[in-house]
Every structure is written in C-alpha cells, then in structure tokens.
Write a protein that holds these residues in place. Structure first.
Motif, PDB file in Angstrom:
ATOM      1  N   UNK A   2      -5.485  12.772   2.691  1.00  0.00           N
ATOM      2  CA  UNK A   2      -4.117  13.069   3.090  1.00  0.00           C
ATOM      3  C   UNK A   2      -3.233  11.979   2.516  1.00  0.00           C
ATOM      4  N   UNK A   3      -1.953  12.219   2.545  1.00  0.00           N
ATOM      5  CA  UNK A   3      -1.072  11.212   1.988  1.00  0.00           C
ATOM      6  C   UNK A   3      -0.348  10.466   3.105  1.00  0.00           C
ATOM      7  N   UNK A   4       0.123   9.284   2.792  1.00  0.00           N
ATOM      8  CA  UNK A   4       0.864   8.487   3.744  1.00  0.00           C
ATOM      9  C   UNK A   4       2.359   8.697   3.508  1.00  0.00           C
ATOM     10  N   UNK A   5       2.903   9.678   4.224  1.00  0.00           N
ATOM     11  CA  UNK A   5       4.297  10.074   3.998  1.00  0.00           C
ATOM     12  C   UNK A   5       5.284   8.951   4.344  1.00  0.00           C
ATOM     13  N   UNK A  25      -0.285   7.115  -8.369  1.00  0.00           N
ATOM     14  CA  UNK A  25      -1.583   7.136  -9.048  1.00  0.00           C
ATOM     15  C   UNK A  25      -2.585   7.945  -8.226  1.00  0.00           C
ATOM     16  N   UNK A  26      -2.926   9.122  -8.745  1.00  0.00           N
ATOM     17  CA  UNK A  26      -3.708  10.099  -7.973  1.00  0.00           C
ATOM     18  C   UNK A  26      -5.157  10.223  -8.431  1.00  0.00           C
ATOM     19  N   UNK A  27      -5.611   9.281  -9.256  1.00  0.00           N
ATOM     20  CA  UNK A  27      -7.002   9.352  -9.733  1.00  0.00           C
ATOM     21  C   UNK A  27      -7.982   9.441  -8.565  1.00  0.00           C
ATOM     22  N   UNK A  28      -8.995  10.232  -8.729  1.00  0.00           N
ATOM     23  CA  UNK A  28     -10.066  10.533  -7.762  1.00  0.00           C
ATOM     24  C   UNK A  28      -9.584  11.318  -6.530  1.00  0.00           C
ATOM     25  N   UNK A  29      -8.270  11.553  -6.426  1.00  0.00           N
ATOM     26  CA  UNK A  29      -7.753  12.258  -5.243  1.00  0.00           C
ATOM     27  C   UNK A  29      -7.654  13.760  -5.531  1.00  0.00           C
ATOM     28  N   UNK A  30      -7.841  14.581  -4.492  1.00  0.00           N
ATOM     29  CA  UNK A  30      -7.847  16.039  -4.702  1.00  0.00           C
ATOM     30  C   UNK A  30      -6.456  16.595  -5.002  1.00  0.00           C
ATOM     31  N   UNK A 190      11.207   0.196 -20.732  1.00  0.00           N
ATOM     32  CA  UNK A 190      10.263   0.355 -19.633  1.00  0.00           C
ATOM     33  C   UNK A 190       9.257  -0.788 -19.564  1.00  0.00           C
ATOM     34  N   UNK A 191       9.192  -1.424 -18.411  1.00  0.00           N
ATOM     35  CA  UNK A 191       8.183  -2.466 -18.179  1.00  0.00           C
ATOM     36  C   UNK A 191       7.336  -2.033 -16.991  1.00  0.00           C
ATOM     37  N   UNK A 192       6.135  -1.509 -17.317  1.00  0.00           N
ATOM     38  CA  UNK A 192       5.245  -0.962 -16.289  1.00  0.00           C
ATOM     39  C   UNK A 192       4.333  -2.060 -15.767  1.00  0.00           C
ATOM     40  N   UNK A 193       4.677  -2.624 -14.616  1.00  0.00           N
ATOM     41  CA  UNK A 193       3.812  -3.628 -13.989  1.00  0.00           C
ATOM     42  C   UNK A 193       3.970  -3.581 -12.473  1.00  0.00           C
ATOM     43  N   UNK A 194       2.845  -3.750 -11.786  1.00  0.00           N
ATOM     44  CA  UNK A 194       2.833  -3.709 -10.341  1.00  0.00           C
ATOM     45  C   UNK A 194       2.026  -2.540  -9.810  1.00  0.00           C
ATOM     46  N   UNK A 195       1.134  -2.835  -8.845  1.00  0.00           N
ATOM     47  CA  UNK A 195       0.287  -1.840  -8.198  1.00  0.00           C
ATOM     48  C   UNK A 195       0.424  -2.029  -6.690  1.00  0.00           C
ATOM     49  N   UNK A 196      -0.413  -1.336  -5.908  1.00  0.00           N
ATOM     50  CA  UNK A 196      -0.269  -1.397  -4.444  1.00  0.00           C
ATOM     51  C   UNK A 196      -0.175  -2.822  -3.905  1.00  0.00           C
ATOM     52  N   UNK A 197      -1.035  -3.703  -4.412  1.00  0.00           N
ATOM     53  CA  UNK A 197      -1.140  -5.030  -3.805  1.00  0.00           C
ATOM     54  C   UNK A 197      -0.088  -6.017  -4.302  1.00  0.00           C
ATOM     55  N   UNK A 198       0.551  -5.711  -5.442  1.00  0.00           N
ATOM     56  CA  UNK A 198       1.431  -6.742  -6.021  1.00  0.00           C
ATOM     57  C   UNK A 198       2.779  -6.191  -6.505  1.00  0.00           C
ATOM     58  N   UNK A 199       3.130  -4.979  -6.085  1.00  0.00           N
ATOM     59  CA  UNK A 199       4.321  -4.374  -6.681  1.00  0.00           C
ATOM     60  C   UNK A 199       5.633  -5.070  -6.304  1.00  0.00           C
ATOM     61  N   UNK A 200       5.698  -5.644  -5.078  1.00  0.00           N
ATOM     62  CA  UNK A 200       6.952  -6.330  -4.685  1.00  0.00           C
ATOM     63  C   UNK A 200       7.182  -7.556  -5.570  1.00  0.00           C
ATOM     64  N   UNK A 216      -0.348   5.004  -1.176  1.00  0.00           N
ATOM     65  CA  UNK A 216       0.154   6.369  -0.943  1.00  0.00           C
ATOM     66  C   UNK A 216      -0.946   7.324  -0.517  1.00  0.00           C
ATOM     67  N   UNK A 217      -2.112   7.181  -1.155  1.00  0.00           N
ATOM     68  CA  UNK A 217      -3.185   8.169  -0.976  1.00  0.00           C
ATOM     69  C   UNK A 217      -4.374   7.640  -0.186  1.00  0.00           C
ATOM     70  N   UNK A 218      -4.336   6.372   0.195  1.00  0.00           N
ATOM     71  CA  UNK A 218      -5.486   5.780   0.862  1.00  0.00           C
ATOM     72  C   UNK A 218      -6.473   5.213  -0.140  1.00  0.00           C
ATOM     73  N   UNK A 219      -7.442   4.475   0.352  1.00  0.00           N
ATOM     74  CA  UNK A 219      -8.425   3.835  -0.532  1.00  0.00           C
ATOM     75  C   UNK A 219      -9.215   4.892  -1.286  1.00  0.00           C
ATOM     76  N   UNK A 220      -9.656   4.523  -2.501  1.00  0.00           N
ATOM     77  CA  UNK A 220     -10.443   5.466  -3.307  1.00  0.00           C
ATOM     78  C   UNK A 220     -11.916   5.306  -3.010  1.00  0.00           C
ATOM     79  N   UNK A 221     -12.627   6.425  -3.081  1.00  0.00           N
ATOM     80  CA  UNK A 221     -14.074   6.414  -2.910  1.00  0.00           C
ATOM     81  C   UNK A 221     -14.692   6.930  -4.208  1.00  0.00           C
TER      82      UNK A 221
END
Ligand SMILES: *Cc1c(COP(=O)(O)O)cnc(C)c1O
Length: 224
Positions: A2-5, A25-30, A190-200, A216-221
């Motif tokens: 599920x997603x974290x709205x 980033x939706x990799x591995x997510x349904x 465009x400068x693409x940098x930053x992920x869940x843990x470091x985007x701020x 957004x999508x929860x941890x990946x398995x």
C-alpha cells in the motif's frame, strides 16, 4: 502492499515550496501501488530494471512519465527507447551513443542525465569529475542529436554521516554549475540527487529532482 498517502502529501508540499520534482521510485512494487499514487494525481515514476519497467508500462496508464534510474546495459536500451521519459544513469559515452541510435530509430529525442560518481563506494556507477569535464568540453555530445543532456544525477554514500553526504552533494552541485556552462541554451536544468533518507539535505544543497521510494511505498522486499 500500500502507499503512504500522508507521507506523499507532506513530501509534495515540501517539494512544491522548493520547486523540486518528485520521482516516485516504484521498483519491486506492484502495479496497484503505482496506480494508487497515480490516482492521487502523480505521474512521474522511477524504475531500475528493464523487464519490470517494460511490464509496468504495458499495463499502466499511458500518460505516466517513466524515468529509468538504474544501471542500463547498452543492449537493453532498445526495449525502453519507445516510451521512456528520461534516463538518469548515463555513465559512459558508449551508452550515450546507443541511446542516441535507438532514439533516432524511434524518431525522437530522449532526455538524459549523466551519472556522476560521488560516493565512497566503488560499487556505484558514474563519470568522475575529469571524465565528465572531458566529454562536455570536447563538444562530442553535440553529435548525438537524438539525446538531450538535461543535467546530472548522483547517489551519495550509504551512510548516516551528514558531513560526508553534505560534501558529496556539494561536490555534485559544483560539477553541475560548471557543466551548465557547456549548455548556454538552458536545456541543462536538472540535478537529480536525494532519496528517502537524504532528500532534505540534497534539496538544501541544490537538488532539483529527488528519487523517493521507500518513504512512499514502504520498505522493499527483494526475496519474494
Ligand atoms: C532505489 C533507488 C532510489 C529510491 O531509494 P529509497 O531509499 O527507497 O528512496 C533512488 N535512486 C536510485 C538510483 C535507486 O536505485
């Protein structure tokens, strides 16, 4: 599954204030998770694996902007060239040539980001400072008329050390500012940098595009 709205709305608000683009980033997510975020109005999604991206593209809405953010092998460019919106991980001139070739076959221009190696880990891909400078000042990229270099992408070290991350983002921003001079037409934005843990932190250092998955999508398995 599920997603974290709430989290999505918070991040959205934060990014709008800073005029930063969010790639979900939706990799591995349904597909249902992608669709759920789509239903909230989101259109820009990022994927790392060619086959997974091809499958998702085939069954999800056609107005999704698919960003390929993983390591791309030259022999697989042809599978995503027909629909991909932007390729973030361009880490060699050979790959750039192949993207150009496949884009020409599709009669289109593909937006690309050059990946720069800023992390301490050897496992991460990308140009180093001198090779980035060389390819840009050489003017060779102008020969690739079916690619549009829109900017740079980088991944900071896998670390909690804020000082280290801060230095890496600052370095990438300095490459970005310098490289921008090679594109007086303004396409290099465009400068693409930053992920869940470091985007701020990344935003405070000048990021214009963040790639956020697990928030957004929860941890990946990976061992399903
Ligand atoms: C998986 C991935 C992300 C998202 O990572 P999260 O920590 O889940 O936000 C961003 N960028 C790249 C290149 C990735 O491979």
């Amino acid at each position: 599954m599920s997603i974290n709205k709430e989290q999505y709305l918070i991040i959205k608000e934060q990014l709008t204030t800073n005029a930063v683009t969010l790639i979900a980033v939706s990799k591995t997510k349904p597909n249902e998770d992608v669709q759920a975020l789509y239903d909230l109005g989101h259109r820009a999604f990022g994927e790392n694996y060619v086959q997974e991206l091809v499958d998702k593209e085939a069954s999800l809405p056609k107005d999704i902007q698919w960003h390929f953010i993983g390591h791309l092998q030259s022999n697989k460019v042809k599978y995503i060239a027909p629909f991909v919106y932007m390729i973030h991980g361009v880490d060699s001139e050979k790959l750039l040539q192949e993207i150009n070739k496949q884009a020409a076959k599709q009669n289109k221009i593909i937006d690309c980001l050059l990946q720069v190696h800023i992390a301490t880990e050897e496992t991460k891909f990308g140009f180093d400072g001198p090779s980035l400078h060389e390819i840009l000042v050489s003017g060779r990229v102008a020969n690739y008329t079916n690619v549009r270099i829109r900017g740079l992408m980088g991944m900071a070290s896998f670390s909690e050390d804020q000082n280290l991350l801060s230095n890496e983002f600052t370095l990438l921003k300095s490459y970005f500012d310098k490289a921008q001079q090679a594109f007086p037409n303004g396409q290099f934005d465009t400068l693409s940098m930053g992920m869940s843990s470091d985007y701020t932190l990344a935003i405070s250092k000048g990021s214009t595009m963040v790639r956020i998955g697990s928030l957004l999508f929860g941890a990946r398995n990976y061992n399903k």
